[in-house]
Write an enzyme that holds these catalytic residues in place. Structure first.
Site, PDB file in Angstrom:
ATOM      1  N   LYS A 108      95.561 -27.025  53.795  1.00  0.00           N
ATOM      2  CA  LYS A 108      96.480 -27.952  53.302  1.00  0.00           C
ATOM      3  C   LYS A 108      97.562 -27.729  52.553  1.00  0.00           C
ATOM      4  CE  LYS A 108      93.589 -32.461  55.307  1.00  0.00           C
ATOM      5  NZ  LYS A 108      93.022 -33.108  54.808  1.00  0.00           N
ATOM      6  N   LYS A 188      91.366 -25.334  65.942  1.00  0.00           N
ATOM      7  CA  LYS A 188      90.644 -26.194  66.421  1.00  0.00           C
ATOM      8  C   LYS A 188      91.384 -27.576  66.832  1.00  0.00           C
ATOM      9  CE  LYS A 188      89.731 -29.855  62.715  1.00  0.00           C
ATOM     10  NZ  LYS A 188      89.369 -30.423  62.315  1.00  0.00           N
ATOM     11  N   LYS A 191      94.525 -33.655  64.442  1.00  0.00           N
ATOM     12  CA  LYS A 191      95.710 -35.207  64.698  1.00  0.00           C
ATOM     13  C   LYS A 191      96.619 -33.958  63.593  1.00  0.00           C
ATOM     14  CE  LYS A 191      91.980 -37.380  63.153  1.00  0.00           C
ATOM     15  NZ  LYS A 191      91.906 -38.449  62.189  1.00  0.00           N
TER      16      LYS A 191
HETATM   17  P1  ADP Z   1      91.203 -33.886  62.145  1.00  0.00           P
HETATM   18  O1  ADP Z   1      91.226 -32.876  62.127  1.00  0.00           O
HETATM   19  O2  ADP Z   1      91.784 -34.650  63.143  1.00  0.00           O
HETATM   20  O3  ADP Z   1      92.193 -34.914  60.724  1.00  0.00           O
HETATM   21  P2  ADP Z   1      89.159 -35.122  60.926  1.00  0.00           P
HETATM   22  O4  ADP Z   1      89.641 -33.880  59.625  1.00  0.00           O
HETATM   23  O5  ADP Z   1      89.958 -36.465  60.188  1.00  0.00           O
HETATM   24  O6  ADP Z   1      90.166 -35.112  61.813  1.00  0.00           O
HETATM   25  O7  ADP Z   1      87.928 -35.414  60.865  1.00  0.00           O
HETATM   26  C1  ADP Z   1      87.305 -36.051  61.222  1.00  0.00           C
HETATM   27  C2  ADP Z   1      85.158 -35.634  61.662  1.00  0.00           C
HETATM   28  O8  ADP Z   1      85.653 -35.545  63.113  1.00  0.00           O
HETATM   29  C3  ADP Z   1      84.854 -34.331  60.732  1.00  0.00           C
HETATM   30  O9  ADP Z   1      83.396 -34.926  60.975  1.00  0.00           O
HETATM   31  C4  ADP Z   1      84.832 -33.381  61.721  1.00  0.00           C
HETATM   32  O10 ADP Z   1      84.217 -32.225  61.416  1.00  0.00           O
HETATM   33  C5  ADP Z   1      85.210 -34.377  62.749  1.00  0.00           C
HETATM   34  N1  ADP Z   1      86.476 -32.874  63.556  1.00  0.00           N
HETATM   35  C6  ADP Z   1      87.471 -33.019  63.486  1.00  0.00           C
HETATM   36  N2  ADP Z   1      88.578 -32.559  64.875  1.00  0.00           N
HETATM   37  C7  ADP Z   1      86.892 -31.530  64.987  1.00  0.00           C
HETATM   38  C8  ADP Z   1      87.128 -30.538  66.230  1.00  0.00           C
HETATM   39  N3  ADP Z   1      88.349 -30.080  67.237  1.00  0.00           N
HETATM   40  N4  ADP Z   1      85.591 -30.427  66.987  1.00  0.00           N
HETATM   41  C9  ADP Z   1      84.565 -30.769  66.655  1.00  0.00           C
HETATM   42  N5  ADP Z   1      84.438 -31.775  65.376  1.00  0.00           N
HETATM   43  C10 ADP Z   1      85.961 -32.112  65.045  1.00  0.00           C
END
Ligand code: ADP
Ligand code: TRP
Length: 321
Positions: A108, A188, A191
Site C-alpha cells: 500500500k 489476487k 477491489k
Molecule cells: P480487497 O483486497 O478486495 O480490498 P480485503 O482486503 O478487504 O479485500 O479483504 C477482505 C477479506 O476477504 C479478507 O479476509 C481477505 O483475506 C479476503 N480476500 C480478499 N481478497 C481475496 C482473494 N482474492 N481470495 C481469497 N480471499 C480474499
C-alpha cells in the site's frame, strides 16, 4: 470468531469465497463478531461522500451472504470506541520494525507514495485490537491476512509477558479457497486492483465482464490451437465453480482444441451466476429494507460494546491505568 472487511466498495467473489462464505458456514459452531472496519478504510485516500453508502452496502452484503444476526453481532468498527483505544495500547507494545515488514503495508505504501501516513503503518495494531477485544478462538480470513494474525499472536505474547497472562492466541481459519486470482490472472482478486467480479453485478454484467476481461492461456491464439488449462485463469475458476464433470470436459476440450475460450467462459459465467443468484436476490431484499439493516448494526454495536468495554477495563487494570 471475529473477522472484518473494509467498506471500500462492492464485495467480490474473492471476499465471498475467502471470507464471508466460511463465516456463514461455521456460524453453527462459533458465535461471530463481524466488523465493518471503517477506521481501516481511512488509511488510504477515500471519497468522504461515499463512506456511509459503502458501510451500508457492506452490511447488506454481509446479510445477503447468509450471516444470521441471531448467531452473530454485525457492527461498524467506529461505533465501538474500544477498538481505537486498545490499538493505542498495542502501539506501545509492537516494534516499528515488525510493522514495517508487513507485506500489505509495503504494497500500500508503494501505491500511495503521496500519503504514507502513520495509520497505514499502525494498521495491524488496530486489527489486533479488533480481534483481541473479543477473545476469539478463530479468525476466519483469506491467506493474505495470515501475516497480520501472526503479528496479533506476537502482541498477545508480548502483552502477557509484560502485564500477566490475559489474552489467548487466536488461530486463523481458512476454508477451501485460500486465494482467488483476479481477472488479470496476475494478482489476487482485489477491489483496489479493479480485477474483480463484484457480488452485486447482474448475471448479464458478470458474463460480459468474464468475456471481456478474464485472461486465458495467452499462447492459445486460435480456437484450433490446443490450450494449456494449467496456466489458464478461467480454468482456475472452473475448479472452484464447476462440477467435476464439467471441469473434466473443459480441461480435455481445451487440450484437444474441441472447446474454444468463448464457450469455456460462457460455461463458467453460467456456473458463477448460479452460485451467486440467491445472494443477489438477498442483496435486493436487504437494500430495500435499510431500516432493518440499521437495526442489525445498532444491536450489533451494543453487543460488541459490552464485550469490548469489559476487555478494555481489564486491560487497563492489568496495566495500572
Ligand atoms: P480487497 O483486497 O478486495 O480490498 P480485503 O482486503 O478487504 O479485500 O479483504 C477482505 C477479506 O476477504 C479478507 O479476509 C481477505 O483475506 C479476503 N480476500 C480478499 N481478497 C481475496 C482473494 N482474492 N481470495 C481469497 N480471499 C480474499
Ligand atoms: N485487514 C483486513 C483486510 O485488509 C481487514 C480487517 C481489519 C480484519 N480488522 C480485522 C480482518 C480483524 C480480520 C480480523 O482484509
Amino acid at each position: 470468531m471475529l473477522s472484518g472487511i473494509q467498506p471500500t466498495g462492492s464485495l467480490h467473489i474473492g471476499n465471498y469465497l475467502g471470507a464471508l462464505k466460511n463465516w456463514a458456514d461455521i456460524l453453527n459452531d462459533y458465535y461471530g463478531f463481524f466488523c465493518i472496519v471503517d477506521y481501516h478504510a481511512i488509511t488510504v485516500e477515500y471519497d468522504v461522500s461515499q463512506m456511509q453508502k459503502r458501510i451500508m452496502d457492506a452490511a447488506v452484503e454481509y446479510l445477503a451472504c447468509g450471516l444470521d444476526p441471531n448467531k452473530c453481532s454485525i457492527f461498524v468498527q467506529s461505533d465501538v470506541r474500544a477498538h481505537t483505544e486498545l490499538a493505542w495500547i498495542f502501539n506501545s507494545i509492537i516494534p516499528v520494525a515488525e510493522l514495517e515488514r508487513m507485506t500489505q503495508y509495503k504494497d500500500k505504501s508503494r501505491k500511495n507514495v503521496e500519503n504514507i501516513n502513520a495509520a497505514l503503518l499502525t494498521y495491524p495494531s488496530l486489527m489486533a485490537a479488533d480481534i483481541l477485544l473479543y477473545h476469539p478462538d478463530i479468525v476466519p480470513v483469506g491467506e493474505d491476512q495470515e501475516q497480520h494474525v501472526e503479528l496479533t499472536r506476537m502482541i498477545v505474547r508480548k502483552f502477557n509477558n509484560r502485564y500477566g497472562e490475559y489474552f489467548k492466541e487466536p488461530d486463523t481459519y481458512h476454508g477451501k479457497v485460500l486465494r482467488i486470482l483476479g481477472l488479470d490472472g496476475q494478482n489476487k482478486m482485489s477491489k483496489s486492483l479493479n480485477n474483480h467480479i463484484a457480488l452485486s453485478l447482474t448475471a448479464e454484467e458478470t458474463e460480459k465482464l468474464i468475456m471481456q476481461k478474464a485472461m486465458t492461456d495467452t499462447n492459445r491464439k486460435l480456437k484450433t490451437d490446443p490450450g494449456n488449462p494449467d496456466i489458464c485463469n478461467v480454468y482456475s475458476y472452473h475448479k472452484i465453480f464447476s462440477s467435476e464433470d464439467e471441469q473434466k470436459e473443459v480441461c480435455e476440450g481445451c487440450k484437444n482444441a474441441s472447446i474454444g475460450c468463448v464457450q469455456c467462459k460462457r460455461m463458467l459465467a453460467k456456473n458463477i451466476n448460479n452460485e451467486l443468484a440467491p445472494i443477489r436476490e438477498n442483496i435486493n431484499k436487504y437494500s430495500n429494507d435499510k431500516d432493518y439493516v440499521y437495526d442489525v448494526l445498532k444491536e450489533g454495536a451494543k453487543n460488541a460494546s459490552e464485550v469490548a468495554e469489559k476487555t478494555l477495563y481489564e486491560v487497563r487494570n492489568l496495566m495500572g491505568l
